[in-house]
Scaffold this motif. Structure first.
Motif, short mmCIF file in Angstrom:
data_model
loop_
_atom_site.label_atom_id
_atom_site.label_comp_id
_atom_site.label_asym_id
_atom_site.label_seq_id
_atom_site.Cartn_x
_atom_site.Cartn_y
_atom_site.Cartn_z
N PHE A 157 0.94 -1.35 0.04
CA PHE A 157 -0.03 0.03 0.19
C PHE A 157 0.94 1.13 0.03
O PHE A 157 0.61 2.26 -0.45
CB PHE A 157 -0.87 0.04 1.16
N ASP A 158 1.90 1.18 0.69
CA ASP A 158 3.02 2.14 0.65
C ASP A 158 3.54 2.69 -0.77
O ASP A 158 3.54 3.73 -0.94
CB ASP A 158 3.81 2.04 1.80
N ILE A 159 4.01 1.53 -1.04
CA ILE A 159 4.72 1.43 -2.67
C ILE A 159 3.80 2.14 -3.59
O ILE A 159 4.10 2.58 -4.47
CB ILE A 159 5.29 0.13 -2.96
N ALA A 160 2.46 1.78 -3.48
CA ALA A 160 1.38 1.92 -4.27
C ALA A 160 1.42 3.62 -4.17
O ALA A 160 1.12 4.56 -5.28
CB ALA A 160 0.15 1.47 -4.02
N ARG A 161 1.26 4.31 -3.09
CA ARG A 161 1.34 5.52 -2.85
C ARG A 161 2.38 6.24 -3.42
O ARG A 161 2.39 7.45 -4.21
CB ARG A 161 1.18 6.09 -1.50
N TYR A 162 3.63 5.59 -3.09
CA TYR A 162 5.07 5.96 -3.72
C TYR A 162 5.19 6.11 -5.25
O TYR A 162 5.50 7.11 -5.63
CB TYR A 162 5.88 5.20 -2.95
N LEU A 163 4.79 5.00 -5.82
CA LEU A 163 4.82 5.00 -7.26
C LEU A 163 4.08 5.90 -8.04
O LEU A 163 4.37 6.60 -9.09
CB LEU A 163 4.88 3.59 -7.67
N SER A 164 2.88 6.07 -7.52
CA SER A 164 1.64 6.92 -8.06
C SER A 164 1.76 8.28 -8.07
O SER A 164 1.33 8.85 -8.79
CB SER A 164 0.21 6.09 -7.70
N GLY A 165 2.47 8.58 -6.69
CA GLY A 165 2.32 10.00 -6.25
C GLY A 165 0.95 10.44 -6.18
O GLY A 165 0.72 11.73 -6.19
N SER A 166 0.07 9.75 -5.81
CA SER A 166 -1.40 10.09 -5.60
C SER A 166 -1.92 9.24 -4.23
O SER A 166 -1.57 8.05 -4.16
CB SER A 166 -2.19 9.73 -6.69
N GLU A 167 -2.98 9.71 -3.65
CA GLU A 167 -3.40 9.20 -2.37
C GLU A 167 -4.51 8.04 -2.92
O GLU A 167 -5.31 8.13 -4.11
CB GLU A 167 -4.15 9.96 -1.55
N VAL A 168 -4.90 7.10 -2.22
CA VAL A 168 -5.76 6.04 -2.49
C VAL A 168 -7.03 6.59 -1.80
O VAL A 168 -7.10 6.98 -0.83
CB VAL A 168 -5.39 4.64 -1.94
#
Lengths: 343, 343, 343, 343
Positions: free
Chosen positions: C180-191
């Motif tokens: 979940f952290d990597i998803a935020r990190y890579l996308s540069g966007s909040e879930v």
């Protein structure tokens, strides 16, 4: 589109592959097929493909007025006489490699072709492989700058039967000749010097025939570039045909082709299936393309993509490699005078 | 665990790398560092690492009773006198490659080491690279059967300055010597014959120094296997260090290391970043491991992993390659008599 | 360079890894280590590393005036009280993930940190992995345009012991929280929304603990992009950590890391070794880098690279995934009100 | 070998591909081709291929007594009436996907086929791709154990024209339907539940047609396995068709196909050409194989490799995905009652 009427001489494996490829080609028509051992089997095979004439006498094919071009797929020792006769009869010619085991005779055949004004294409099928072709394009576009090193790996999955070795002309003339041609093709330069090292590591029976089964051949090109080819008669994982051209601006490589892109990760490791098994699998499309370009060059009156000169040069390199191996020294192509027997 | 007290001679780039690696190693203690040009900068550098002694006089280091072992990282011409003196003082020795540019002098150094009963390890760092080490393991386990062909690609990202070339001993002694060692390491066999082809394709200034920048060297091993090494002083895409061992049971290859596994697919193609830039990046871990194994062999009283004999053999191959290039013929190692100068 | 004096709380595997990394770091000094079960073994371990203080009472560490920062590596249930106390004592804090199993408590901890004006870094080590970092760089540089899809594969080589599962907070809070952290990190966007599907396919004992071992979680980001994470507690071929960001201008992927680039071709196929075994092998360098950047941010007075907010957001996504799984519907992060227990 | 006489209905791009493939197939004979807009161009095209009958009236084809089988390659709205009429006339049927946009109508068509006792094969060409087929083999052989996760990436190089979108049935019925079929094929299990997330990220004009261009669809299989498909209407690097099946014993992946294995290393990085451009390039061989197997099943009286049931199931999954997207919740296939319009 002009229809090219074709006769095929030699109905072995490669002759039949060419036949089936030509049958799919609009603008090509197979009028006759000849083989010394033509029998019921070949007749049935030809009938199922609507090839009207089957003969034991190849001369008959060369003399038929309805035939524009012949494919010579018979044994190497028949190539030169057939080329001469075909040329004399005004037929265009596609001939499997090598033209002959004697540079002298090859030169005679080329002279006959020239005198008759017919086309002669040599069966260096690898030039039509999608990988090697793409490498050549990239080199030609200057994307890797000036070539400095040409590297070719060429290994068969299985050695031929020792009986075959006997009449083959040896590893350099029979097998590596393709690599010599590819070296010229990829580098865009002529080979001027050859040094060959060889060994019998796969099968002693090959050594007993006076041949080798493993070789490393280094080349020096007119351009100043260097080259190296490694050959083996047996890679247990299958046909291994890779190239690299390294230059002042970078490097381009071509890897093997695989039956699929599938990869399995398991407790033992990460595995893909072996490369395509042998030349019939790897060069299926290349065989089709070489036949297609032969037909098209006849239809359009343009030069064939692989000339008699290309055939001769590859033979000279093979001859130099053989001599280098025998004499344990680098051999310049310039020292190979006409008439020297390769055998 | 016994602590090994170390003196480092030569505080250039490689000397400092070894120092920083040893500082992280439990059981190793750097007691002194010496450099002909030691000044304030080196003193500050040493102070920040709590290295107590800094000297301009390397002899001082060799004579200190508290020092067990020395690392010789100074210029090649100093190696032999320093080895002799270190041996005479009973110090164990790690020496950067090559031992010398003269096989004669290298033999003298080895004799002094033997007489003194000290250890001597040669700095062939690539043997400690995770890729080459794994290749060697796979060959040793018999997974590829008997080796038939050893192939090594070794290309630098940039040529050294022409001034460096002058005193380097040339491409074979300076650069390819690593590859000659790796060829012996991977094949598990001694080289018996060498044929080298070379060219000046990268920079004419290198040719003006009497050296080459591009080479293809073929090897024949005692086992019957063949080998080939291709070298270039300049690969514009970075350090290119790949190997293959092909044998009766298969083949094993090692590719370059990359800074990441990241691949970008875009309108221009599918691209990954270039390989790790040069030896400092590629062999970071290998340098650490070679120092570690040197220390461990001293602690355990076991043989060093790369011996003086290994250093000598690689020099002999380099010398043979040089002679082959000069004389345009294959050269047997047996014909290299003691005392022949490499320079 | 200012020296940062550090206390470590919790001397389990990860605490010791951090300690050994900090010991190599100029500018960091470990003053004390505390563990509830500290005994002779830990004392010997600390002595060999010259760590002066070993204690059973972590509070003692928090109260020492000579300590600038603490690393909290103890069990999850101790994180929040320790953070509060550390903050009250003016210590900077590095805390392993997750901060807590209760979003409410995590918020309290963050509030305490804010009030005290100290730094808090969360141990999302994967952000410091060379592969994921390079993917982020490439995304940030706009090389793949606007991200449309973020794909993450995250599989462990072995499931933890069922006893561990019990107190772990479950697959989403314990394992997928990194993703979940990597998803935020890579996308540069909040879930903004989460839908989770889960299954017990690896080990029924995990299901008996009320947890799952296999999951597919889809994400919707504030930017409009979609994401998907697949998790498994057991990949028999080792740790599988791959990502892809696909966008309007292309795609970037990162593959696993391997122990070597070695590939074997044999009669069975073309095989490489399995990926690096587990997080300790894969993220060795990442652990080093996260500690380094923590120390540097304290030395330079710059923000830590992974904030308390990052810790909270990942917990919220994990909580949403858990609720989605329980209720069989997509869950918006906005509906998670403060104080909801994750447990 | 029995010759199968074939009529082709619909002479668009895909109809012509099938025709050219059948022309190369011994045992297949194209007797007629029909297209609503048949004109001089189609007549010339048919003449060059010796197809004797060209008609504007497809019904004529269905009624010809000399025809054994028809290929329905016309627009989707014509499929059901043509299938019914063909079945009534005792013709075997190959029909492009989807059978219809209404599950109800598809069921009617299947009932008509069953009543008539003719064969019906659905044009899910990807099942005949060498990569996916090999993945299926590996899964079937149990090499990866029980499947836990099925992952499919399916992206087109370019979105279709917005006008096409209108009548297409939308992304799920038009594009992802292939992936739904492949999910069933690779897993060997039926889908029981679907959750779809979608977005308009490629082209607002697609959104204006009420459709999406980007989707992540998660699947739950009867076996307990989970699945996920990601779709995009535009990957700027070309057609992206990759799969993975992950299981208890390992994982199997299939990557894209590339025009060559050529890789260029240069100052900018290490680059290969983009994957094969689109479905015509990627699935050339698959189209050939699906036609071949259709003919062979008719010749041998064996079941067709892709049945009407397969067509129906894929439509049901597409319908569930559409409903899931509309209603923001997971949808069970069981809740889709007969007669629900997909449109």
């Amino acid at each position: 589109m002009k229809t090219i009427h074709i006769g095929i001489i030699g109905a072995g494996r490669i002759g039949k592959i060419h036949a089936d490829n030509l049958l799919r080609m609009p603008g090509a028509k197979i009028s006759a097929i000849g083989d010394l051992f033509a029998g019921d089997e070949l007749r049935a095979w030809a009938a199922s493909r609507a090839i009207p004439v089957v003969t034991n006498n190849s001369i008959e094919i060369l003399e038929r007025p309805d035939i524009d071009a012949v494919l010579i797929c018979s044994s190497t020792d028949t190539h030169v006489p057939l080329i001469k006769q075909a040329a004399a009869n005004g037929k265009h010619i596609f001939c499997e490699k090598p033209v002959s085991l004697s540079v002298d005779q090859t030169r005679e055949a080329l002279a006959a072709v020239k005198a008759a004004g017919v086309s002669l294409q040599i069966g260096f099928n690898r030039r039509f492989d999608h990988n090697f072709r793409r490498v050549r394009e990239i080199v030609s576009e200057g994307r890797i700058g000036d070539p400095h090193l040409i590297k070719i790996t060429s290994r068969d999955p299985n050695p031929p039967h020792p009986d075959y070795i006997k009449g083959s002309g040896g590893l350099f003339m029979d097998m590596a000749i393709h690599d010599f041609d590819i070296a010229r093709y990829l580098s865009g330069s002529e080979v001027v010097e050859v040094f060959a090292q060889g060994a019998v590591l796969v099968d002693p029976a090959i050594g007993e025939q006076g041949d080798i089964d493993t070789a490393v051949t280094t080349l020096r090109f007119e351009s100043g570039a260097l080259g190296v080819i490694d050959n083996s008669r047996q890679a247990v994982y299958g046909y291994d045909q890779r190239v690299e051209v390294f230059g002042s601006g970078g490097s381009v490589t071509a890897d093997n082709d695989y039956p699929s892109t599938t990869v399995v990760s398991g407790p033992e490791g990460v595995t893909r299936d072996k490369p395509l098994y042998f030349f019939l699998e790897r060069y299926t499309e290349a065989y089709m393309n070489e036949a297609k370009q032969f037909i098209e060059s006849l239809q359009n009156g343009t030069p064939v993509p692989v000339s008699g000169h290309d055939g001769l040069q590859a033979e000279l390199i093979a001859l130099a490699a053989k001599r280098s191996l025998e004499q344990g020294r680098p051999v310049k192509l310039a020292e190979l005078t006409a008439g020297t027997s390769v055998g």
